[in-house]
Structure formats: structure tokens, C-alpha cells
Design an enzyme around this catalytic site. Structure first.
Site, PDB file in Angstrom:
ATOM      1  N   GLU A  69       0.859  -1.184   0.000  1.00 25.69           N
ATOM      2  CA  GLU A  69       0.000   0.000   0.000  1.00 25.69           C
ATOM      3  C   GLU A  69       0.893   1.230   0.000  1.00 25.69           C
ATOM      4  O   GLU A  69       1.927   1.255   0.671  1.00 25.69           O
ATOM      5  CB  GLU A  69      -0.917  -0.016   1.222  1.00 25.69           C
ATOM      6  CG  GLU A  69      -1.793   1.203   1.397  1.00 25.69           C
ATOM      7  CD  GLU A  69      -2.681   1.473   0.202  1.00 25.69           C
ATOM      8  OE1 GLU A  69      -2.665   2.626  -0.284  1.00 25.69           O
ATOM      9  OE2 GLU A  69      -3.369   0.539  -0.244  1.00 25.69           O
ATOM     10  N   ASP A 118      -7.525   1.568  -8.713  1.00 23.75           N
ATOM     11  CA  ASP A 118      -7.963   2.828  -9.317  1.00 23.75           C
ATOM     12  C   ASP A 118      -8.049   2.645 -10.826  1.00 23.75           C
ATOM     13  O   ASP A 118      -7.062   2.263 -11.469  1.00 23.75           O
ATOM     14  CB  ASP A 118      -6.953   3.926  -8.985  1.00 23.75           C
ATOM     15  CG  ASP A 118      -7.463   5.325  -9.310  1.00 23.75           C
ATOM     16  OD1 ASP A 118      -8.227   5.466 -10.289  1.00 23.75           O
ATOM     17  OD2 ASP A 118      -7.088   6.278  -8.598  1.00 23.75           O
ATOM     18  N   THR A 192     -13.568  -7.237   0.001  1.00 22.81           N
ATOM     19  CA  THR A 192     -12.781  -6.106   0.474  1.00 22.81           C
ATOM     20  C   THR A 192     -13.739  -5.047   1.020  1.00 22.81           C
ATOM     21  O   THR A 192     -14.959  -5.149   0.865  1.00 22.81           O
ATOM     22  CB  THR A 192     -11.954  -5.491  -0.664  1.00 22.81           C
ATOM     23  OG1 THR A 192     -12.825  -4.767  -1.548  1.00 22.81           O
ATOM     24  CG2 THR A 192     -11.224  -6.571  -1.465  1.00 22.81           C
ATOM     25  N   GLU A 193     -13.165  -4.000   1.612  1.00 22.22           N
ATOM     26  CA  GLU A 193     -14.002  -2.900   2.098  1.00 22.22           C
ATOM     27  C   GLU A 193     -14.787  -2.254   0.957  1.00 22.22           C
ATOM     28  O   GLU A 193     -15.982  -1.976   1.083  1.00 22.22           O
ATOM     29  CB  GLU A 193     -13.141  -1.832   2.792  1.00 22.22           C
ATOM     30  CG  GLU A 193     -12.469  -2.306   4.074  1.00 22.22           C
ATOM     31  CD  GLU A 193     -11.085  -2.883   3.835  1.00 22.22           C
ATOM     32  OE1 GLU A 193     -10.382  -3.152   4.812  1.00 22.22           O
ATOM     33  OE2 GLU A 193     -10.705  -3.078   2.664  1.00 22.22           O
ATOM     34  N   TYR A 194     -14.092  -2.001  -0.144  1.00 23.75           N
ATOM     35  CA  TYR A 194     -14.762  -1.390  -1.290  1.00 23.75           C
ATOM     36  C   TYR A 194     -15.845  -2.303  -1.850  1.00 23.75           C
ATOM     37  O   TYR A 194     -16.909  -1.853  -2.264  1.00 23.75           O
ATOM     38  CB  TYR A 194     -13.751  -1.070  -2.396  1.00 23.75           C
ATOM     39  CG  TYR A 194     -13.007   0.226  -2.204  1.00 23.75           C
ATOM     40  CD1 TYR A 194     -13.689   1.427  -2.026  1.00 23.75           C
ATOM     41  CD2 TYR A 194     -11.618   0.260  -2.215  1.00 23.75           C
ATOM     42  CE1 TYR A 194     -13.008   2.618  -1.856  1.00 23.75           C
ATOM     43  CE2 TYR A 194     -10.926   1.449  -2.045  1.00 23.75           C
ATOM     44  CZ  TYR A 194     -11.638   2.628  -1.866  1.00 23.75           C
ATOM     45  OH  TYR A 194     -10.955   3.812  -1.693  1.00 23.75           O
ATOM     46  N   GLU A 195     -15.561  -3.580  -1.884  1.00 19.45           N
ATOM     47  CA  GLU A 195     -16.526  -4.541  -2.420  1.00 19.45           C
ATOM     48  C   GLU A 195     -17.818  -4.517  -1.616  1.00 19.45           C
ATOM     49  O   GLU A 195     -18.917  -4.544  -2.181  1.00 19.45           O
ATOM     50  CB  GLU A 195     -15.909  -5.933  -2.417  1.00 19.45           C
ATOM     51  CG  GLU A 195     -16.741  -6.989  -3.120  1.00 19.45           C
ATOM     52  CD  GLU A 195     -16.004  -8.289  -3.252  1.00 19.45           C
ATOM     53  OE1 GLU A 195     -16.623  -9.271  -3.695  1.00 19.45           O
ATOM     54  OE2 GLU A 195     -14.795  -8.335  -2.926  1.00 19.45           O
TER      55      GLU A 195
END
Length: 216
Positions: A69, A118, A192-195
Site C-alpha cells: 500500500e 484505481d 474487500t471494504e470497497y466490495e
């Protein structure tokens, strides 16, 4: 995504060199020595807040996971998750993906995860996409023969671009889903968090797995 500044993050990261590895270039080609085993290495590029990689580490103790990251203010949350979990088969690196071939040796990684990268939708930013051929060249170098890339995204245009980019480079499509959460792959899927965020909004999640065949 606008990042909230956490001025204390860098100091906390420095306090935990067993979890967030300082000077990772020292381990290029020698990551299994750090893990003290000969288990396969799986790499997540853009590990974010660490939900995916810590859950994978719990589910697959026989695999060594490394999450990279670029931002202190993000990776520090992944560090908190890792400390809470107590996992020893997960390590983190604060680095930019452009440094991959400086950090990993040839054929050292068995699988790469690209989760909700991204999409960089503007054409002038194409080279920043993690599935651009310049990145694929780096992946080829660090992956084992027949090593895999697993990609998930909610961005259809980025998914389509990635499929074309993989194909043109010579990767072979192994698995594909145009709606992951309604597919056969959902049973084994770790979100994931975004998922979680995107799927709650009703967005379809696209997924593929590809591999690069050994050259004759």
C-alpha cells in the site's frame, strides 16, 4: 478518494517492523526466509485497510501473504487489523507498485491480487492502470511459471480494458464472472471494504483470473 491525514501513522508503522517491513528491498528473492518457511507467496497490490489480506491469511495459513500500500494513512489501518489478528503469515509493505521488481525476485510470487484498483479512466492516465502492459511486464518477472493474477472491480470499463490488456500480453483467461456475487465463485469469495460498499449500492462486481503460460 480523499485521504484523511493521520500525522501519527508513520511513527506507529515504524514501531511495528515485524508487520510493516522496513527496507523491503533487502528481502528481494529471500521473502521465504523472512516467513521462515517454503510456503507459496501471494501478493495483494493496493491492500487498502487490510480486510481482504487478513481474512485470506486466516483462511489459508499455508500461504504467505504480502500486502503493499502506498499511503501511511491507509496502511496503518491494515496494521491495526493485522495486530489484532495475530497472524504471522501476513506481512505489509509501504511502497509504490512501480517498485515491484526491486522488492521481489524473479519467480518469487505465485499469485497477485488486484482488488478494486484505481481505474484511472482518462486516456492520458492509461499508464497508471495496474493492468497496463508496463505493469504486466513487472508481474511476469516476479510471478512463477503459470502464476496467476486475480482481479476484482466494480468498474466495467476498467474490467474490459484489463481483459484486452491481459490477452494482448499473452495471459490466458482461466475464470471470469460478470456478476461475482451471483456466480459459482461467490462461495469462496472474501470481500474487500470497497466490495462491501459497492455491492450494498447494487453495483455488479466483475472478476477474472488469468495466468501466463510457460514459454517453450
Amino acid at each position: 478518494m480523499r485521504l484523511r491525514n493521520k500525522p501519527w501513522a508513520k511513527e506507529k508503522i515504524l514501531q511495528h517492523p515485524q508487520q510493516v517491513i522496513p527496507e523491503p528491498e533487502k528481502y528481494a528473492g529471500k521473502w521465504r526466509e523472512l516467513f521462515q518457511n517454503e510456503n507459496p507467496i501471494h501478493l495483494e497490490i493496493g491492500t487498502g485497510k487490510g480486510k481482504f489480506i487478513t481474512e485470506m491469511g486466516k483462511k489459508f495459513p499455508e500461504i504467505n501473504f504480502i500486502g503493499i500500500e502506498a499511503y501511511d494513512s491507509v496502511i496503518v489501518t491494515a496494521l491495526d487489523r493485522l495486530l489484532e489478528s495475530g497472524l504471522e503469515n501476513v506481512k505489509l509493505i509501504r511502497m509504490n507498485a512501480r517498485m515491484l521488481t526491486e522488492i521481489f525476485g524473479a519467480g518469487e510470487v505465485e499469485r497477485i491480487y488486484l482488488n478494486f484498483s484505481d481505474p484511472w479512466p482518462k486516456r492520458r492516465h492509461e499508464k497508471r492502470r495496474l493492468t497496463h502492459k508496463n505493469f504486466l511486464q513487472m508481474y511476469e518477472r516476479i510471478l512463477v511459471p503459470n502464476g496467476e493474477i486475480h482481479l476484482k472491480t466494480d468498474n466495467q470499463q476498467f474490467f474490459e480494458y484489463s481483459l484486452v490488456s491481459f490477452s494482448q500480453y499473452g495471459f490466458v483467461l482461466k475464470e471470469v464472472s460478470l456478476d461475482l456475487h451471483q456466480s459459482e465463485f461467490q462461495k469462496e469469495n472474501i470481500m474487500t471494504e470497497y466490495e462491501e460498499k459497492f455491492s450494498q449500492k447494487g453495483n455488479k462486481i466483475f472478476r477474472c483470473a488469468v495466468y501466463l503460460p510457460e514459454k517453450a
